[in-house]
Design a protein around this motif. Structure first.
Motif, PDB file in Angstrom:
ATOM      1  N   PRO A  58      38.670 -58.107  58.288  1.00  0.00           N
ATOM      2  CA  PRO A  58      37.274 -58.359  58.612  1.00  0.00           C
ATOM      3  C   PRO A  58      37.008 -59.852  58.777  1.00  0.00           C
ATOM      4  O   PRO A  58      37.832 -60.678  58.417  1.00  0.00           O
ATOM      5  CB  PRO A  58      36.523 -57.785  57.408  1.00  0.00           C
ATOM      6  N   CYS A  93      38.135 -63.356  56.502  1.00  0.00           N
ATOM      7  CA  CYS A  93      39.169 -63.028  55.526  1.00  0.00           C
ATOM      8  C   CYS A  93      40.316 -64.034  55.539  1.00  0.00           C
ATOM      9  O   CYS A  93      41.262 -63.908  54.784  1.00  0.00           O
ATOM     10  CB  CYS A  93      39.704 -61.625  55.757  1.00  0.00           C
ATOM     11  N   GLU A 120      42.418 -64.530  68.392  1.00  0.00           N
ATOM     12  CA  GLU A 120      41.452 -63.653  69.071  1.00  0.00           C
ATOM     13  C   GLU A 120      41.329 -63.976  70.555  1.00  0.00           C
ATOM     14  O   GLU A 120      40.231 -64.234  71.044  1.00  0.00           O
ATOM     15  CB  GLU A 120      40.071 -63.778  68.399  1.00  0.00           C
ATOM     16  N   TYR A 168      39.269 -75.165  51.294  1.00  0.00           N
ATOM     17  CA  TYR A 168      38.517 -76.092  52.140  1.00  0.00           C
ATOM     18  C   TYR A 168      37.702 -77.018  51.267  1.00  0.00           C
ATOM     19  O   TYR A 168      37.460 -76.738  50.093  1.00  0.00           O
ATOM     20  CB  TYR A 168      37.589 -75.325  53.089  1.00  0.00           C
ATOM     21  N   VAL A 183      35.761 -73.858  49.004  1.00  0.00           N
ATOM     22  CA  VAL A 183      35.976 -72.525  49.569  1.00  0.00           C
ATOM     23  C   VAL A 183      37.463 -72.207  49.524  1.00  0.00           C
ATOM     24  O   VAL A 183      38.280 -72.957  50.037  1.00  0.00           O
ATOM     25  CB  VAL A 183      35.504 -72.455  51.038  1.00  0.00           C
ATOM     26  N   HIS A 222      40.289 -59.231  64.907  1.00  0.00           N
ATOM     27  CA  HIS A 222      39.583 -58.427  63.911  1.00  0.00           C
ATOM     28  C   HIS A 222      39.438 -56.996  64.421  1.00  0.00           C
ATOM     29  O   HIS A 222      38.803 -56.165  63.802  1.00  0.00           O
ATOM     30  CB  HIS A 222      38.219 -59.035  63.570  1.00  0.00           C
ATOM     31  N   ALA A 272      39.976 -70.088  51.020  1.00  0.00           N
ATOM     32  CA  ALA A 272      40.037 -69.228  52.204  1.00  0.00           C
ATOM     33  C   ALA A 272      41.274 -68.352  52.214  1.00  0.00           C
ATOM     34  O   ALA A 272      41.244 -67.237  52.737  1.00  0.00           O
ATOM     35  CB  ALA A 272      39.986 -70.075  53.470  1.00  0.00           C
ATOM     36  N   LYS A 324      42.182 -65.121  58.421  1.00  0.00           N
ATOM     37  CA  LYS A 324      43.216 -64.959  59.460  1.00  0.00           C
ATOM     38  C   LYS A 324      43.406 -66.250  60.249  1.00  0.00           C
ATOM     39  O   LYS A 324      44.528 -66.750  60.388  1.00  0.00           O
ATOM     40  CB  LYS A 324      42.816 -63.853  60.451  1.00  0.00           C
ATOM     41  N   SER A 325      42.299 -66.787  60.757  1.00  0.00           N
ATOM     42  CA  SER A 325      42.400 -68.007  61.558  1.00  0.00           C
ATOM     43  C   SER A 325      42.960 -69.147  60.729  1.00  0.00           C
ATOM     44  O   SER A 325      43.740 -69.956  61.222  1.00  0.00           O
ATOM     45  CB  SER A 325      41.027 -68.419  62.087  1.00  0.00           C
ATOM     46  N   THR A 326      42.558 -69.196  59.473  1.00  0.00           N
ATOM     47  CA  THR A 326      43.027 -70.269  58.608  1.00  0.00           C
ATOM     48  C   THR A 326      44.547 -70.236  58.489  1.00  0.00           C
ATOM     49  O   THR A 326      45.206 -71.267  58.588  1.00  0.00           O
ATOM     50  CB  THR A 326      42.362 -70.154  57.227  1.00  0.00           C
TER      51      THR A 326
END
Ligand SMILES: Nc1ncnc2c1ncn2[C@@H]1O[C@H](COP(=O)(O)OP(=O)(O)OP(=O)(O)O)[C@@H](O)[C@H]1O
Ligand SMILES: [Mg+2]
Lengths: 292, 367
Positions: free
Chosen positions: B38, B41, B160, B13, B17, B193, B19, B43-45
């Motif tokens: 967690p 970590c 999620e 990012y 960052v 998560h 990710a 996942k969404s990315t």
């Protein structure tokens, strides 16, 4: 809703009193006086007056100049509103793209920029001045003869642009706030749903902004109709030949210059009715539209 | 329906960052993949890179074999369900579902047919003319799922989707999503998560840690053969007990078994510990959590500061303060090295303790 409990019964009234006094003295009292005056014809020196019932109103609606002023006001109002809102919306959409990441901080940063154009309204007149202004000079180079001292349409166009200019910053802030309140994931869902940027704007963003748009629509009309007196007064003084003489300016001209207080009062009562009408529409319509 | 392949996928990012780092994953056609890990970590990315909502910094995303790195989200033929539903608030449920189809120019009667079918599947027929604000959270999420189904996409992405719902609704919708997957036979990529969600939904779980894949495998793989301490402690409630191999408690647990070279940590699942007559770990029963079907006993073992948790049958008679001796079931002891990696030979060394029959039979963690 939070309820506040006062220990003394009189304290809330005492706290409200100054505000109520101001409203009564500076709004209700003059309004009542205006309504009263609109039923009388007064001589120029204020020595005598005669009750004439609705004659002031009747004369107004028979006056071609007054009816033309209505038309001018409408063109002016629509022009200012359309210009100020479309430019502000375009700017807000552009700014919103840049702002998406760190919203609050950058929104605050942009505030002074957004407010500054209000001052620029006056500068317009220097820019457009037929003998001194740089824009008038450029137009001249392009072969366009700009002279708002003689051409009524040009004069009207110029006050529209100037009045809109002052209003853009205000509209911009509201549009930006409205845009920022649209969840990002909603636009992402639309992008996945195969809507291109243009379609996303017209089918998602614009409908979701409709409460803001409508609110601004009324605010801008009220501004154009009633708060532009100083602008007209300082620049064209309603001229040339009444081409920029909007209703609110005419009230002043008839009353203070023409000394016809009865007619002036009747005109301001009509304006008052317009404001009340717009406000009522605003409340009704906004309540209906905000509820998605 | 299609395969989805990630190759050397990485994401930086703005502001540096990192990710996601070096993610390789091949998702089969029709597979239900759950990305779990967690918070933060990545996942969404990963999911958003598959959807095209984030640019790919390194590596490739392939859908149905074709590289899609440079395609717009709308051109990838995927559908996504968001945590906050992301329904269009000014449109009716019907219009919400029709929106994507209209944009791709599907004929009107075909749109109506697909909406009717999706509404039947999701029990939304009564709500088609309502606005999203007139629906409950669970209904809203079903509408979001309907919006995805009608498009008949190559892959379904979920970020999620159940996090905003209460526990009961969550388990209801979980079942619904599972049966939806059965019926559609489409590729599902699901981010959560919540390890319970991951265990119950996935064909294969991808467990993420700090932007990298920690382990890929079936739920039972991850549960029974964790590749690291991290996996062992993430999957399962309560998590696997971890003890230092060289501590008195660790030695008592191993009870003379031959440990692989380099073993620093021992792990054992709560339900793999059973009361034993001799050998094994001795301690005092501390806190007891009666959960109905089974019971969790926190055993305070001598020489170990964390309680060792064991899962016993709900009807087992254990009282607080009682002294218990427990031993691991054969083959249930895991060994990890100093870095937390699982050691290969771990399953062969458990010692048969005979004696008392197992008090427990629980292959999977309870919800
Ligand atoms: N737009 C962004 N700009 C900068 N950093 C970001 C951005 N989005 C996410 N990150 C960072 O990338 C990392 C991974 O974020 P991501 O949203 O993928 O996590 P996640 O696994 O989905 O977590 P959660 O379970 O909390 O949703 C985090 O450290 C996060 O702070
Ligand atoms: Mg996330």
């Amino acid at each position: 809703m939070k309820r506040v409990v006062f220990r003394s019964r009189w304290l809330p009234y005492a706290l409200l009193a100054p505000q109520i006094a101001v409203t009564l003295i500076f709004f209700f009292w003059p309004a009542l006086r205006a309504i009263e005056s609109s039923f009388f014809i007064e001589d120029a020196f204020g020595f005598a007056r005669e009750f004439v019932a609705f004659e002031n109103y009747a004369r107004l609606f028979a006056d071609a100049g007054y009816l033309k002023s209505f038309r001018t006001t409408l063109i002016f109002g629509v022009g200012v509103t359309a210009l100020a809102m479309s430019i502000a919306l375009a700017l807000a959409v552009a700014a919103n793209r840049v702002l998406q990441a760190t919203t609050l901080y950058r929104t605050l940063i942009i505030w002074p920029y957004a407010v500054a154009p209000a001052l620029a309204g006056v500068i317009w007149f220097f820019l457009m001045n037929p003998s001194l202004g740089i824009v008038a000079y450029w137009l001249d180079l392009l072969g366009y003869d700009w002279n708002h001292y003689q051409n009524g349409d040009q004069a009207l166009l110029m006050v529209i642009v100037a009045a809109a200019w002052k209003q853009i910053s205000y509209n911009f802030l509201f549009f930006l706030a409205g845009l920022q309140s649209i969840p990002k994931s909603m636009m992402e869902a639309a992008a996945i749903d195969r809507a291109g940027p243009w379609r996303r704007f017209w089918t998602i963003t614009f409908p979701l902004l409709s409460p803001t748009t409508f609110f601004l629509l009324v605010i801008n009309f009220v501004y154009a109709f009633f708060e532009t007196f100083a602008l007209i007064h300082a620049t064209t003084s309603g001229g040339p030949s009444d081409s920029t003489s909007i209703l609110v300016f005419r009230v002043y001209q008839t009353g203070f210059v023409g000394q016809d207080y009865g007619s002036s009062a009747a005109q301001s009562v009509i304006l008052m009715a317009l404001v009340i009408g717009l406000t009522v529409i605003q409340f009704r319509y906004v309540e209906r539209r905000v509820n998605y | 329906m299609a395969t989805v392949d990630l190759e050397g996928l990485g994401k930086s990012y703005q502001g540096g960052v990192r990710a996601v780092e070096g993610v390789d994953l091949s998702i089969a056609d029709g597979e239900f993949i759950v990305l779990v890990g967690p918070s933060g970590c990545g996942k969404s990315t990963i999911l958003r890179m598959i959807a095209g909502l984030e640019t790919v910094s390194d590596g490739e995303v392939r859908i149905g074999g074709a590289v899609v790195n440079r395609l717009e989200p709308g051109e990838r033929d995927i559908a996504m369900v968001f945590q906050n539903y992301a329904l269009y608030p000014h449109m009716s449920v019907r219009a919400n579902m029709a929106y994507g189809l209209k944009n791709q120019g599907t004929p009107k009667d075909e749109i109506a047919r697909r909406i009717a079918e999706a509404a039947r599947t999701l029990q939304l027929e009564a709500y088609l003319d309502r606005k999203p604000r007139q629906l409950s959270g669970g209904q809203r999420q079903r509408v979001a799922m309907g919006r995805a189904i009608v498009r008949d996409p190559k892959a379904f992405l979920f970020d999620e989707p159940l996090s905003n719902l209460d526990a009961k609704l969550r388990s209801e919708l979980r079942t619904e999503i599972k049966s939806l997957h059965r019926r559609l036979g489409a590729t599902f990529i699901y981010v959560t998560h919540d390890q319970v969600e991951a265990m119950s939904l996935a064909d294969r779980i991808v467990l993420m840690n700090g932007g990298r894949i920690e382990q890929i495998g079936t739920p039972m793989d991850l549960y029974a053969r964790p590749a690291s301490r991290f996996v062992a402690e993430f999957i399962g409630t309560p998590p696997m007990n971890i003890l230092p191999a060289e501590s008195p408690a660790g030695r008592a647990l191993a009870a003379g078994a031959r440990l692989p070279a380099g073993t620093e940590w021992l792990g054992v699942r709560p339900e793999a510990l059973a009361p034993a007559r001799t050998g094994g770990l001795t301690g005092q029963a501390g806190l007891i959590e009666a959960l109905g079907a089974d019971m969790l006993v926190h055993l305070i073992a001598e020489g170990h500061d964390h309680p060792v948790v064991l899962r016993l049958h709900g009807a087992a008679e254990v009282r607080e303060g009682e002294r218990l001796t427990v031993a691991p079931e054969p083959g249930s002891l895991r060994a990890f090295d100093g870095e937390g990696r699982a050691l290969a030979a771990a399953k062969t060394f458990a010692k048969r303790l005979g004696a008392q029959p197992r008090a427990v039979s629980c292959g999977r963690p309870a919800t």
